[in-house]
Design an enzyme around this catalytic site. Sequence first.
Site, PDB file in Angstrom:
ATOM      1  N   HIS A  36       0.014 -20.423 -22.222  1.00  0.00           N
ATOM      2  CA  HIS A  36       0.781 -20.438 -20.265  1.00  0.00           C
ATOM      3  C   HIS A  36       1.123 -21.570 -19.480  1.00  0.00           C
ATOM      4  O   HIS A  36      -0.118 -21.574 -18.905  1.00  0.00           O
ATOM      5  CB  HIS A  36       1.195 -18.918 -19.705  1.00  0.00           C
ATOM      6  N   ASP A  40       3.103 -17.896 -12.361  1.00  0.00           N
ATOM      7  CA  ASP A  40       4.251 -16.744 -13.083  1.00  0.00           C
ATOM      8  C   ASP A  40       4.270 -16.213 -11.041  1.00  0.00           C
ATOM      9  O   ASP A  40       3.068 -15.652 -11.100  1.00  0.00           O
ATOM     10  CB  ASP A  40       4.392 -15.788 -13.765  1.00  0.00           C
ATOM     11  N   HIS A 116      11.566 -13.765 -12.190  1.00  0.00           N
ATOM     12  CA  HIS A 116      10.538 -14.709 -11.969  1.00  0.00           C
ATOM     13  C   HIS A 116      10.813 -15.931 -11.553  1.00  0.00           C
ATOM     14  O   HIS A 116      11.274 -16.579 -12.463  1.00  0.00           O
ATOM     15  CB  HIS A 116       8.962 -13.966 -12.664  1.00  0.00           C
ATOM     16  N   HIS A 118       8.591 -19.236 -12.976  1.00  0.00           N
ATOM     17  CA  HIS A 118       7.812 -20.153 -13.424  1.00  0.00           C
ATOM     18  C   HIS A 118       7.298 -21.523 -13.252  1.00  0.00           C
ATOM     19  O   HIS A 118       8.542 -22.100 -13.297  1.00  0.00           O
ATOM     20  CB  HIS A 118       8.430 -20.061 -14.785  1.00  0.00           C
TER      21      HIS A 118
HETATM   22 ZN   LIG Z   1       5.214 -18.646 -17.120  1.00  0.00          ZN
END
Ligand SMILES: [Zn+2]
Length: 221
Positions: A36, A40, A116, A118
């Site tokens: 990842h 986030d 959201h 990122h």
């Molecule tokens: Zn993310």
Amino acid sequence: MAIKLLHPVPGAPVTARFGWRPAFTENGVWVPAMLHNGTDYAAKAGTPIRAMHSGRVTFAGWDYAGGGNAIKIGSAQYSTMFLHMQSPTKLRPGDHVSAGQIVGYVGSTGMSTGAHLHAMLQIGGQWVDPLPYITATPAPAPKPKPKPKPIPQEDEEMEPQFIAGKKDGTNGKVYQLTAAGKRRLVPSPEWTARRAVEAASGNKIPVGLVPDAELAKIPQA
Ligand SMILES: [Zn+2]
């Protein structure tokens, strides 16, 4: 090199950190471990996204790797990138960006299951955890100055706004004193309505009773 980044969505909480997600099996399908590669932040769709540093736009468009509407901003030593934006940024590659400038809005485009942001940081071609570098929050937009409440003039408060002739009382003609010191006849329906409004909140409109002779001296508005 000391990297100092601004919070891209001030006040928004981190919901997933940068790091490896272990491999897992879902419905008999093996999903490999994956990185990842950003942080986030949970934020409502439409929340402004602010540049974490000044630089130049190096990418603005659709990220086919799952990032949806994306923007990448480069400085001399590092770049940052935002994914899943609500709509394409209005900025173009080469545009200068100031730290804290709004570059887009939170959305859920690309491979995303809900609104959201990122946020990513790239140093020397490697994606790294941006969180330790996010040290400051952009200055909040200046709040509009609250308008000072008009201070009621004591005289206006004390003196009755409404007057009536002594003989007639409130059942007769009622006048409103104007700022110019004249009297305006309050039509009967208006007076009934005004009293009903006040009565609903348990109030009674004070009416100053003056002798008819005195009333006659006050010029009509
Ligand atoms: Zn993310």
